[in-house]
Design a protein around this motif. Sequence first.
Motif, PDB file in Angstrom:
ATOM      1  N   GLY A  90      28.665  47.753  38.039  1.00  0.00           N
ATOM      2  CA  GLY A  90      28.309  46.408  37.638  1.00  0.00           C
ATOM      3  C   GLY A  90      27.262  45.782  38.540  1.00  0.00           C
ATOM      4  N   HIS A  91      27.296  46.152  39.822  1.00  0.00           N
ATOM      5  CA  HIS A  91      26.252  45.670  40.731  1.00  0.00           C
ATOM      6  C   HIS A  91      24.915  46.294  40.378  1.00  0.00           C
ATOM      7  CE1 HIS A  91      28.592  43.242  43.491  1.00  0.00           C
ATOM      8  NE2 HIS A  91      29.495  44.207  43.613  1.00  0.00           N
ATOM      9  N   ARG A  92      23.842  45.571  40.699  1.00  0.00           N
ATOM     10  CA  ARG A  92      22.495  46.020  40.362  1.00  0.00           C
ATOM     11  C   ARG A  92      21.652  46.359  41.593  1.00  0.00           C
ATOM     12  NH1 ARG A  92      21.118  44.934  35.033  1.00  0.00           N
ATOM     13  NH2 ARG A  92      22.680  43.771  33.857  1.00  0.00           N
ATOM     14  N   ASP A  93      22.331  46.483  42.722  1.00  0.00           N
ATOM     15  CA  ASP A  93      21.657  46.892  43.954  1.00  0.00           C
ATOM     16  C   ASP A  93      22.727  47.459  44.885  1.00  0.00           C
ATOM     17  OD1 ASP A  93      19.760  47.261  45.974  1.00  0.00           O
ATOM     18  OD2 ASP A  93      18.834  45.297  45.686  1.00  0.00           O
ATOM     19  N   SER A  94      22.306  47.859  46.057  1.00  0.00           N
ATOM     20  CA  SER A  94      23.219  48.459  47.027  1.00  0.00           C
ATOM     21  C   SER A  94      24.465  47.600  47.245  1.00  0.00           C
ATOM     22  CB  SER A  94      22.487  48.633  48.363  1.00  0.00           C
ATOM     23  OG  SER A  94      23.372  49.009  49.385  1.00  0.00           O
ATOM     24  N   VAL A  95      25.643  48.222  47.157  1.00  0.00           N
ATOM     25  CA  VAL A  95      26.898  47.530  47.467  1.00  0.00           C
ATOM     26  C   VAL A  95      27.152  47.700  48.956  1.00  0.00           C
ATOM     27  CG1 VAL A  95      29.305  47.208  46.847  1.00  0.00           C
ATOM     28  CG2 VAL A  95      27.720  48.153  45.162  1.00  0.00           C
ATOM     29  N   ARG A  96      27.300  46.594  49.658  1.00  0.00           N
ATOM     30  CA  ARG A  96      27.306  46.630  51.113  1.00  0.00           C
ATOM     31  C   ARG A  96      28.700  46.642  51.727  1.00  0.00           C
ATOM     32  NH1 ARG A  96      23.088  48.893  52.301  1.00  0.00           N
ATOM     33  NH2 ARG A  96      23.397  48.217  54.463  1.00  0.00           N
ATOM     34  N   ASP A  97      29.675  46.061  51.024  1.00  0.00           N
ATOM     35  CA  ASP A  97      31.011  45.995  51.612  1.00  0.00           C
ATOM     36  C   ASP A  97      32.041  45.833  50.512  1.00  0.00           C
ATOM     37  OD1 ASP A  97      32.864  46.040  53.648  1.00  0.00           O
ATOM     38  OD2 ASP A  97      32.415  44.029  54.414  1.00  0.00           O
ATOM     39  N   VAL A  98      33.282  46.212  50.818  1.00  0.00           N
ATOM     40  CA  VAL A  98      34.382  46.090  49.870  1.00  0.00           C
ATOM     41  C   VAL A  98      35.661  45.845  50.655  1.00  0.00           C
ATOM     42  CG1 VAL A  98      34.778  48.599  49.822  1.00  0.00           C
ATOM     43  CG2 VAL A  98      35.546  47.186  47.902  1.00  0.00           C
ATOM     44  N   ARG A  99      36.541  44.996  50.125  1.00  0.00           N
ATOM     45  CA  ARG A  99      37.802  44.687  50.788  1.00  0.00           C
ATOM     46  C   ARG A  99      38.912  44.517  49.764  1.00  0.00           C
ATOM     47  NH1 ARG A  99      35.673  46.257  54.596  1.00  0.00           N
ATOM     48  NH2 ARG A  99      35.329  45.298  56.653  1.00  0.00           N
ATOM     49  N   PHE A 100      40.094  45.044  50.093  1.00  0.00           N
ATOM     50  CA  PHE A 100      41.272  44.771  49.289  1.00  0.00           C
ATOM     51  C   PHE A 100      41.785  43.370  49.580  1.00  0.00           C
ATOM     52  CE2 PHE A 100      41.476  49.397  49.011  1.00  0.00           C
ATOM     53  CZ  PHE A 100      41.962  49.593  47.726  1.00  0.00           C
ATOM     54  N   PHE A 101      42.399  42.749  48.568  1.00  0.00           N
ATOM     55  CA  PHE A 101      43.166  41.534  48.802  1.00  0.00           C
ATOM     56  C   PHE A 101      44.518  41.922  49.383  1.00  0.00           C
ATOM     57  CE2 PHE A 101      40.070  39.965  45.781  1.00  0.00           C
ATOM     58  CZ  PHE A 101      39.816  38.688  46.241  1.00  0.00           C
ATOM     59  N   ARG A 102      45.125  41.015  50.151  1.00  0.00           N
ATOM     60  CA  ARG A 102      46.406  41.269  50.799  1.00  0.00           C
ATOM     61  C   ARG A 102      47.423  40.246  50.305  1.00  0.00           C
ATOM     62  NH1 ARG A 102      45.101  46.110  53.304  1.00  0.00           N
ATOM     63  NH2 ARG A 102      43.045  45.906  54.259  1.00  0.00           N
ATOM     64  N   GLY A 103      48.495  40.707  49.716  1.00  0.00           N
ATOM     65  CA  GLY A 103      49.506  39.784  49.222  1.00  0.00           C
ATOM     66  C   GLY A 103      50.610  40.543  48.540  1.00  0.00           C
ATOM     67  N   ASN A 104      50.945  40.131  47.317  1.00  0.00           N
ATOM     68  CA  ASN A 104      51.966  40.857  46.564  1.00  0.00           C
ATOM     69  C   ASN A 104      51.359  42.108  45.927  1.00  0.00           C
ATOM     70  OD1 ASN A 104      50.685  40.056  44.122  1.00  0.00           O
ATOM     71  ND2 ASN A 104      51.785  38.118  44.172  1.00  0.00           N
ATOM     72  N   SER A 105      52.160  42.832  45.163  1.00  0.00           N
ATOM     73  CA  SER A 105      51.714  44.115  44.619  1.00  0.00           C
ATOM     74  C   SER A 105      50.510  43.971  43.695  1.00  0.00           C
ATOM     75  CB  SER A 105      52.862  44.801  43.872  1.00  0.00           C
ATOM     76  OG  SER A 105      53.351  43.967  42.830  1.00  0.00           O
ATOM     77  N   SER A 106      50.440  42.883  42.934  1.00  0.00           N
ATOM     78  CA  SER A 106      49.295  42.702  42.043  1.00  0.00           C
ATOM     79  C   SER A 106      48.025  42.416  42.832  1.00  0.00           C
ATOM     80  CB  SER A 106      49.564  41.569  41.046  1.00  0.00           C
ATOM     81  OG  SER A 106      49.742  40.331  41.721  1.00  0.00           O
ATOM     82  N   ASP A 107      48.150  41.718  43.959  1.00  0.00           N
ATOM     83  CA  ASP A 107      46.983  41.457  44.807  1.00  0.00           C
ATOM     84  C   ASP A 107      46.423  42.751  45.391  1.00  0.00           C
ATOM     85  OD1 ASP A 107      47.129  38.673  44.470  1.00  0.00           O
ATOM     86  OD2 ASP A 107      48.597  38.493  46.081  1.00  0.00           O
ATOM     87  N   GLU A 108      47.315  43.694  45.718  1.00  0.00           N
ATOM     88  CA  GLU A 108      46.891  44.960  46.320  1.00  0.00           C
ATOM     89  C   GLU A 108      46.084  45.809  45.348  1.00  0.00           C
ATOM     90  OE1 GLU A 108      47.332  46.084  49.394  1.00  0.00           O
ATOM     91  OE2 GLU A 108      48.743  44.656  50.243  1.00  0.00           O
ATOM     92  N   ASN A 109      46.100  45.468  44.068  1.00  0.00           N
ATOM     93  CA  ASN A 109      45.332  46.205  43.061  1.00  0.00           C
ATOM     94  C   ASN A 109      44.015  45.515  42.718  1.00  0.00           C
ATOM     95  OD1 ASN A 109      46.871  48.595  42.382  1.00  0.00           O
ATOM     96  ND2 ASN A 109      48.443  47.209  41.615  1.00  0.00           N
TER      97      ASN A 109
END
Length: 212
Positions: A90-109
């Motif tokens: 979906g991005h149209r240029d270099s993806v520089r960083d990525v992070r998971f959300f921290r919380g309940n099980s749905s947040d971890e996805n």
Amino acid sequence: IEIEEHGAPINACTIVNNTSLLSAADNGTLKLWSTKRSGAPICVFTLKGHVEAVNGCSANRVNLGASASDDETVQIWNLRDGRNVCCLRGHRDSVRDVRFFRGNSSDENRVVSVSFDRGIRIWDINMKACIFSTHVHSAEINACDTYGGDLVMTASDDKTSILLDTRAGGKIVNVFRSHSHWVTSCALSKDKTIALSGSTDGTVRVYDLRTL
């Protein structure tokens, strides 16, 4: 302990759990390392799927990994068996960083990614789809961090860091404008009281979020 088995410059690394870590390199690979034995860590898996440099990586509490690459994709990995779970486009240029959300099980996805296309995207891993995107910066975005299941902080070449509440439709909580040059890194404390940003102006800024 020194690890020299990537065969290329290493751009990012993260702790997976007490006995393993994940590293990402310029040659498009990630490596999962085991530190269970004394001595140098042992490579458990080499994760191959990107076709250009990997710039960022993250892991959650249920043994999923995420990677961000110059090939404009985010990839999700099963760190138990090294399997590629999905490729998020979906991005149209270099993806520089990525992070998971921290919380309940749905947040971890869910993960957040930032790109040189100036976009911030949130992805649902189960749906394998982007569920939120916004463009609030006026220049390339270099880094991001998360708190809980809602807050995202970003660092940009427009000399700002922005704190977003993604559960409130991407509401801007605050724009930090203390730097005089590109902001290249950012971090949120585990208790949501402190935010940090680092810049090519040679300074690190510390923000008290309790005063917002």
